[in-house]
Design an enzyme around this catalytic site. Sequence first.
Site, short mmCIF file in Angstrom:
data_model
loop_
_atom_site.label_atom_id
_atom_site.label_comp_id
_atom_site.label_asym_id
_atom_site.label_seq_id
_atom_site.Cartn_x
_atom_site.Cartn_y
_atom_site.Cartn_z
N ARG A 165 -3.16 4.74 -2.34
CA ARG A 165 -3.03 3.42 -1.73
C ARG A 165 -2.74 2.31 -2.75
O ARG A 165 -1.95 1.39 -2.51
CB ARG A 165 -4.34 3.11 -1.01
CG ARG A 165 -4.56 1.66 -0.59
CD ARG A 165 -5.96 1.54 0.03
NE ARG A 165 -6.42 0.19 0.20
CZ ARG A 165 -6.45 -0.45 1.38
NH1 ARG A 165 -6.00 0.14 2.45
NH2 ARG A 165 -6.93 -1.67 1.47
N ARG A 192 -6.04 -6.83 -2.35
CA ARG A 192 -7.34 -7.49 -2.59
C ARG A 192 -7.30 -8.29 -3.88
O ARG A 192 -8.31 -8.81 -4.31
CB ARG A 192 -8.48 -6.44 -2.70
CG ARG A 192 -8.70 -5.57 -1.47
CD ARG A 192 -9.22 -6.36 -0.28
NE ARG A 192 -9.46 -5.48 0.88
CZ ARG A 192 -8.52 -5.11 1.74
NH1 ARG A 192 -7.28 -5.56 1.62
NH2 ARG A 192 -8.81 -4.30 2.75
N TYR A 234 -11.54 -5.74 10.01
CA TYR A 234 -12.69 -5.91 9.12
C TYR A 234 -12.44 -7.12 8.23
O TYR A 234 -11.31 -7.59 8.11
CB TYR A 234 -12.90 -4.66 8.25
CG TYR A 234 -11.64 -4.08 7.66
CD1 TYR A 234 -10.95 -4.73 6.65
CD2 TYR A 234 -11.13 -2.87 8.14
CE1 TYR A 234 -9.79 -4.21 6.12
CE2 TYR A 234 -9.95 -2.34 7.61
CZ TYR A 234 -9.30 -3.02 6.60
OH TYR A 234 -8.14 -2.49 6.08
N HIS A 268 0.86 -1.19 0.00
CA HIS A 268 0.00 0.00 0.00
C HIS A 268 0.89 1.23 0.00
O HIS A 268 1.65 1.47 0.95
CB HIS A 268 -0.93 0.01 1.21
CG HIS A 268 -2.06 -0.96 1.06
ND1 HIS A 268 -2.64 -1.59 2.13
CD2 HIS A 268 -2.73 -1.38 -0.04
CE1 HIS A 268 -3.63 -2.37 1.70
NE2 HIS A 268 -3.69 -2.27 0.38
N ALA A 269 0.77 2.01 -1.07
CA ALA A 269 1.77 3.03 -1.36
C ALA A 269 1.91 4.09 -0.27
O ALA A 269 3.00 4.55 0.03
CB ALA A 269 1.42 3.70 -2.69
N ARG A 270 0.80 4.49 0.33
CA ARG A 270 0.85 5.63 1.26
C ARG A 270 1.39 5.25 2.63
O ARG A 270 1.60 6.13 3.47
CB ARG A 270 -0.56 6.21 1.42
CG ARG A 270 -1.54 5.28 2.10
CD ARG A 270 -2.96 5.77 1.93
NE ARG A 270 -3.94 4.85 2.47
CZ ARG A 270 -5.24 4.88 2.18
NH1 ARG A 270 -5.69 5.80 1.33
NH2 ARG A 270 -6.08 4.03 2.70
N HIS A 290 2.22 -3.15 7.07
CA HIS A 290 1.22 -2.14 6.71
C HIS A 290 1.11 -1.13 7.84
O HIS A 290 1.72 -1.28 8.89
CB HIS A 290 -0.16 -2.81 6.50
CG HIS A 290 -0.26 -3.59 5.22
ND1 HIS A 290 -0.94 -3.15 4.12
CD2 HIS A 290 0.25 -4.80 4.88
CE1 HIS A 290 -0.86 -4.03 3.15
NE2 HIS A 290 -0.14 -5.06 3.58
N SER A 291 0.27 -0.10 7.62
CA SER A 291 -0.09 0.79 8.70
C SER A 291 -1.54 1.23 8.46
O SER A 291 -1.97 1.25 7.31
CB SER A 291 0.86 2.00 8.74
OG SER A 291 0.68 2.85 7.63
N GLU A 340 0.42 -4.01 11.48
CA GLU A 340 -0.09 -2.65 11.29
C GLU A 340 0.71 -1.73 12.20
O GLU A 340 0.54 -1.75 13.42
CB GLU A 340 -1.59 -2.57 11.64
CG GLU A 340 -2.50 -3.38 10.72
CD GLU A 340 -2.75 -2.73 9.36
OE1 GLU A 340 -2.28 -1.59 9.14
OE2 GLU A 340 -3.42 -3.36 8.53
ZN LIG Z 1 -2.06 -1.45 4.07
#
Ligand SMILES: [Zn+2]
Length: 393
Positions: A201, A221, A326, A147-149, A272-273, A348
Amino acid sequence: MDYLNSLEVPLQLDIWTFAAPGGKAAILVPEKNVERFQDQLSSYGIPFRIDVENIRPLLEEEDRLMNEAKVRGSKRNGGSKIGFDRIYNLTEVYGYLEDIANNYPDLVTLVNAGHSFEGRDVKYLKISTTNFEDKKKPVVVVQSLLHAREWVTLPPSLYAIEKLVVNVTDKDLIDKIDWIIFPIANPDGYEFTHTEVRFWRKNRATGYTPGDVCVGVDLNRNFDIFWGYHSTDNVCAETFHGSGPFSEPEARIVAGILHKYTSRIELFIDLHSTGSMIIYGWGTGDLPPNALRMHAAAIQMTAAIDAVKAPWNPNYTVGNVALIMYKASGITMDYGKKLGIPYSYIYELPRHRNSVGLDRFLVDPAFVYQAAIETWEGIKEGARYVRDRLNEY
Ligand SMILES: [Zn+2]
């Protein structure tokens, strides 16, 4: 929750955190839709507050701090070497990976694994004292920036390289384990966060909408595991799953790595974060047979992180992704599990300045080193955990 999610497309919402039982959502709303959005929430009886009126000054503050750190860094070391003083861009990181491979040829192999959607090289490092030829050694894979951001995930990957190659203080980690470190799993998206949209993202795949009004696939995903169950076919959404499993070159490259070493990978960590959590599958909420062991190992990893974490951040929590965050499908972690990797996790990393608001993806240069060292404690603990239990699973 369903109603809130249904507003995503018509109101062009950017959902940073999805609502969960007992948990708030965090949503970026385009200025022109703020009033409509508030009306919709009020009419449905959903309580809300405005966390940040205007995100722009926060972005400018991050730019300013990063630039200051860059100036300080180039005064100190001529700007040539990577450090843990700020977030480095794609060119800088790739330059560093090449330097490491050139300087430590007996230990490090730089692999050019293919090309991203926009044609960028996708590169990762193999670190091994035995050139990956000792089949008895377990393999640990660490990945970041799918996830880029999620910039804060880069320093721990780079720090892992430092601690396994350059400044080795735990020799057992390379004597008995082979490592794959994959710092930038989504190079197009990552470059885009530096040049255009800081909070991007997805990847940068085009061709999904006429005129490319909306672009990009959520790579987390897009994997061939429960694909499409808890994601969306709406191209404009942050969790757009692509046209089919593995429609995206970046996801195929990650899968290729996992396939190549499936029988030897004991631990896969996808960084991730945000939220200070270590989570495991399945994304559907069902638990894999060794869930209890995965939970136990995660507890040990979080304890190692918590022991050295920044005092202002909360302790890490542990749990199944669907139960504490989730439901999600097509995620890399679950694909690893599907292949038979015993211990497959998402970390995370902590939120920026403990914010639950939209600014939590920002990175304070002063936190970069801390993020690197505390996350490394968790990775190290996990690596030793699986190494010491090789024949138990
Ligand atoms: Zn992520």
